[in-house]
Design a protein around this motif. Structure first.
Motif, mmCIF file in Angstrom:
data_model
loop_
_atom_site.group_PDB
_atom_site.id
_atom_site.type_symbol
_atom_site.label_atom_id
_atom_site.label_comp_id
_atom_site.label_asym_id
_atom_site.label_seq_id
_atom_site.Cartn_x
_atom_site.Cartn_y
_atom_site.Cartn_z
ATOM 1 N N ASP A 37 0.841 -1.194 0.000
ATOM 2 C CA ASP A 37 0.000 0.000 0.000
ATOM 3 C C ASP A 37 0.881 1.251 0.000
ATOM 4 O OD1 ASP A 37 -1.964 1.870 0.344
ATOM 5 O OD2 ASP A 37 -2.933 0.857 2.025
ATOM 6 N N ASP A 38 0.835 2.009 -1.070
ATOM 7 C CA ASP A 38 1.599 3.270 -1.162
ATOM 8 C C ASP A 38 3.101 3.053 -1.322
ATOM 9 O OD1 ASP A 38 -0.872 4.422 -0.650
ATOM 10 O OD2 ASP A 38 -0.253 5.510 1.145
ATOM 11 N N CYS A 79 -6.195 4.145 -2.471
ATOM 12 C CA CYS A 79 -6.170 2.756 -1.992
ATOM 13 C C CYS A 79 -7.357 1.913 -2.434
ATOM 14 C CB CYS A 79 -6.093 2.754 -0.465
ATOM 15 S SG CYS A 79 -4.745 3.752 0.188
ATOM 16 N N HIS A 199 2.094 2.335 4.116
ATOM 17 C CA HIS A 199 1.103 3.411 4.250
ATOM 18 C C HIS A 199 1.350 4.272 5.499
ATOM 19 C CE1 HIS A 199 -2.952 5.168 4.788
ATOM 20 N NE2 HIS A 199 -3.111 4.961 3.484
ATOM 21 N N ASP A 333 -0.641 -0.462 -4.720
ATOM 22 C CA ASP A 333 -1.924 0.075 -5.203
ATOM 23 C C ASP A 333 -1.763 1.412 -5.923
ATOM 24 O OD1 ASP A 333 -1.357 1.459 -2.876
ATOM 25 O OD2 ASP A 333 -3.390 1.348 -2.084
ATOM 26 N N GLN A 334 -0.675 2.097 -5.690
ATOM 27 C CA GLN A 334 -0.268 3.251 -6.500
ATOM 28 C C GLN A 334 1.129 3.661 -6.096
ATOM 29 O OE1 GLN A 334 -2.595 4.251 -3.215
ATOM 30 N NE2 GLN A 334 -0.573 5.168 -3.452
ATOM 31 N N LYS A 346 -0.365 10.890 -2.678
ATOM 32 C CA LYS A 346 -0.493 10.367 -4.061
ATOM 33 C C LYS A 346 -1.585 11.149 -4.793
ATOM 34 C CE LYS A 346 -3.041 7.549 -1.074
ATOM 35 N NZ LYS A 346 -2.808 6.964 0.241
HETATM 36 CA CA CA Z 1 -2.626 3.203 -1.232
#
Ligand code: CA
Length: 525
Positions: A37-38, A79, A199, A333-334, A346
Motif C-alpha cells: 500500500d503506497d 487505496c 502506508h 496500489d499506486q 499520491k
Molecule cells: Ca494506497
C-alpha cells in the motif's frame, strides 16, 4: 485372452486420459499476488532511484529473475479504488468504487478471484482490503479493518475479530504462509498477500528502528517546489511535508497500541532524537529538511519488513518446488511522493503517484532480467490471471492481457495511451478531481471543476519533473488537438459517463466560483 487385451486397452485409454487431465491441471499456475500500500517505486532498489534510498534484495530478486515494468499506471491513484480495479479489471466508474470516503464495494459483482475459485482454485486474501464490504470469492480471508494499524493489529478473520500480537507485515506474511502450507496440494491456488505497509503513518518494525544509522538523505530536485508554472490545483493542495505532516506522522508523539516492552524500544530510538529536534528549534527549510529525513527513515523502515516478507515467500516457493509453476507478482496500489514537489501522498496524474512498481516472475513465460517500458496497468491484472489459468474472461473487463507482454512479445496494437480519473475531493488532501490522457511523452489533464475549457499539458521529454504546463503554447497546438481527440476516444471506449459525478462532499473546487460564492454570501449577509 481377447477380453483381457480389450480390457487392458480400455484401461490404457482411461489412464492416458486421466494423466492428460492431470497434466492440464498441473499447468494451471499458482498465483501469488503481493500487493503493498503506497509503495513508491523510488523505494525499490531495482528501480534505481538516484538517491539510492535503500536496498531491497528480495524485491530485486523478482526483477532479476523476471520482468521489471517501468510504466505500470493506475487508473485512480488511491487505496480502495485501486483494489476494486484489481479485483474487477474495470475502471472506478464501472466497478462502483471511485473514492475512499464513501464508496462501498459491491461484493456481488464478478471478480477474478471468484472466477478462479469456480475454476477449482483455492483462494485466500490476507491483510489490507479497504473496500468496506466483506471479501467475496475467497475460501479464506483475514483482513485489517479499514486502514489497519501497524502494531498488535486487530484483524477480521472470516467475519470474526481477532487480536494479533506483533508487527502487521510479519503477521500478514505468517498467516499467508501458514495457509499455503495447509492447502490441498492437488489444486492450484491464488494467495493475495496485501500489506498495510508502507502506508501512513509509516511505522517500522521495532527491529528496523535506526536502520539507516541517522543517514542524511539526498533531496529530490523539487523538494522546495514553489508550484509556479502550473495551475490552481497544484497550488491549492494539502499534501506538503512542510505544512500538512502532523506531529503524529513525524513520531513526535508516541504511536498507540504498543505494549510496555515495545514502547521501551520505541522510546529508546525516538525520544532522544525528538529531544534533540526540540532543542534545535528549527524553522523554514531546515524544518522541512528535518521532517523529510524523519519521514524517509520511517517510510523506508516499513519497506524493509515488506522486503523481508517477499524474501520469506520466495524461500517458501523455492523449498516447495513451486517457483516454476507460480506467477509471482509484486505491485503496489499506486505510487507515492517521497519529497518530490515537497509532497507526501499520491492522487495526482503526475508521475510519482500515477506509476506503481510492478515486478513479475513466471519461469518459462518471463525472461530473467527484462525491463519493460510499455504502458501497462493494474487494470490488466484480472484478465491476465484468468487467461493464465485458462478461464474465460468476461466481455466487460476493461484491461489487457499481459501474457504476451510478459514474454517480450508486446502486440503491435498494445495501448499507446492511458486514461486516468481521480474523484475524491476535498478531503483528505484537497486534490481537485481531474482526468486526462497519458502517452509515452505527454499528459493532457482536465481539472474539471475549473471550467469546461480549463486544461493543463505536460511534455515529459522536455520537462520530466512536470514543472510547467504548456497548454495554450502555439508550438503544442497540433499535439494538443491530437491528445484531445484521443482523450475523447478513450472516454467513449471506456464508457465514462459524460457528466462528471459531484465531488464527495459536493464542494466546488473552482476558485472563481468560490469567490463568487463569497460575494453572494456577503450580499445576502
Ligand atoms: Ca494506497
Amino acid at each position: 485372452m481377447r477380453l483381457a487385451s480389450i480390457l487392458f486397452a480400455a484401461l490404457a485409454v482411461v489412464g492416458v486420459t486421466a494423466s492428460a487431465a492431470d497434466a492440464a491441471k498441473a499447468k494451471q499456475p499458482n498465483i501469488v499476488f503481493i500487493f503493498s500500500d503506497d509503495h513508491a517505486y523510488q523505494a525499490i532498489s531495482a528501480y534505481g532511484d538516484p538517491r539510492k534510498l535503500l536496498d531491497t534484495p528480495n524485491l530485486d530478486r523478482i526483477a532479476k529473475e523476471g520482468v521489471r515494468f517501468d510504466r505500470c499506471l493506475v487508473p485512480n491513484s488511491i487505496c480502495g479504488p485501486s483494489r476494486a480495479t484489481v479485483l474487477t479489471g474495470k475502471y472506478s466508474h464501472l466497478n462502483g468504487f471511485p473514492n475512499n470516503s464513501n464508496s462501498r464495494f459491491d461484493g456481488t459483482q464478478t471478480t477474478f478471484p471468484k472466477l478462479l475459485q469456480k475454476a477449482g482454485y483455492q483462494t485466500a486474501i490476507f491483510g489490507k482490503w479497504h473496500l468496506a464490504s466483506d471479501p467475496t470469492g475467497f475460501d479464506h480471508w483475514q483482513i485489517l479493518p479499514g486502514q489497519g494499524v501497524y502494531y498488535n493489529p486487530p484483524m477480521i478473520r472470516m467475519g470474526e475479530t481477532v487480536q494479533e500480537p506483533g508487527y502487521v507485515t510479519d503477521i500478514i506474511t505468517e498467516r499467508s504462509l501458514a495457509w499455503m502450507k495447509k492447502r490441498d496440494k492437488t489444486k492450484p491456488f491464488l494467495a493475495m498477500i496485501q500489506h498495510k505497509a508502507p502506508h501512513r503513518e509509516w511505522s517500522p518494525a521495532l527491529r528496523h528502528l535506526g536502520h539507516d544509522k541517522d543517514r542524511v538523505y539526498p533531496e529530490p530536485a523539487t523538494l522546495f517546489d514553489d508550484y509556479e508554472g502550473r495551475g490552481f490545483a497544484v497550488k491549492d493542495q494539502h499534501m506538503t511535508i512542510e505544512k500538512i505532516m502532523t506531529p503524529f506522522d513525524n513520531k513526535l508523539t508516541a504511536m498507540p497500541r504498543l505494549t510496555p516492552e515495545q514502547r521501551k524500544v520505541w522510546d529508546a530510538y525516538y525520544v532522544p532524537r525528538n529531544e534533540k529536534f526540540t532543542n534545535m528549534a528549527l524553522t523554514g527549510k531546515d524544518l522541512v529538511r528535518w521532517k523529510y529525513n524523519r519521514y524517509l527513515h520511517d517510510y523506508l523502515g516499513t519497506v524493509k519488513a515488506v522486503d523481508e516478507s517477499v524474501g520469506a515467500v520466495l524461500k517458501y516457493l523455492d523449498e516447495e518446488g513451486l517457483a516454476d509453476n507460480t506467477i509471482l507478482v509484486y505491485a503496489s496500489d499506486q505510487g507515492f511522493y517521497l519529497g518530490e514537489h515537497g509532497w507526501f501522498d499520491k492522487r495526482w496524474i503526475f508521475e510519482e503517484s500515477l506509476r506503481t512498481p510492478l515486478l513479475v516472475r513466471w519461469p518459462g513465460h518471463t525472461k530473467a532480467g527484462t525491463v519493460n517500458k510499455d504502458i501497462v496497468s493494474t487494470v490488466d491484472f484480472a484478465q491476465t490471471f484468468l487467461i493464465a489459468a485458462g478461464v474465460a474472461v468476461p466481455n466487460d473487463v476493461q484491461g489487457g492481457n499481459l501474457l504476451p507482454v510478459l514474454a517480450g512479445n508486446t502486440p503491435a496494437n498494445w495501448r499507446k495511451s492511458f486514461y486516468y480519473h481521480y474523484y475524491e475531493y476535498p478531503e483528505p488532501h484537497r486534490v481537485q478531481p481531474h482526468y486526462g490522457v497519458v502517452t509515452d511523452r505527454y499528459k493532457l489533464v482536465r481539472f474539471y471543476a475549473m471550467g469546461p475549457d480549463y486544461m493543463e499539458l505536460y511534455d515529459l521529454q522536455k520537462d520530466p519533473n512536470e514543472m510547467k504546463s504548456v497548454f495554450g503554447d502555439p508550438s503544442y497546438a497540433k499535439v494538443t488537438e491530437d491528445l484531445q481527440k484521443e482523450l475523447a476516444r478513450l472516454r467513449q471506449e471506456l464508457k465514462v459517463p459524460e457528466v462528471e459525478p459531484p465531488s464527495v462532499f459536493g464542494g466546488s473546487a473552482n476558485p472563481a466560483k468560490k469567490n463568487q460564492k463569497k460575494k453572494d454570501a456577503a450580499k445576502t449577509n
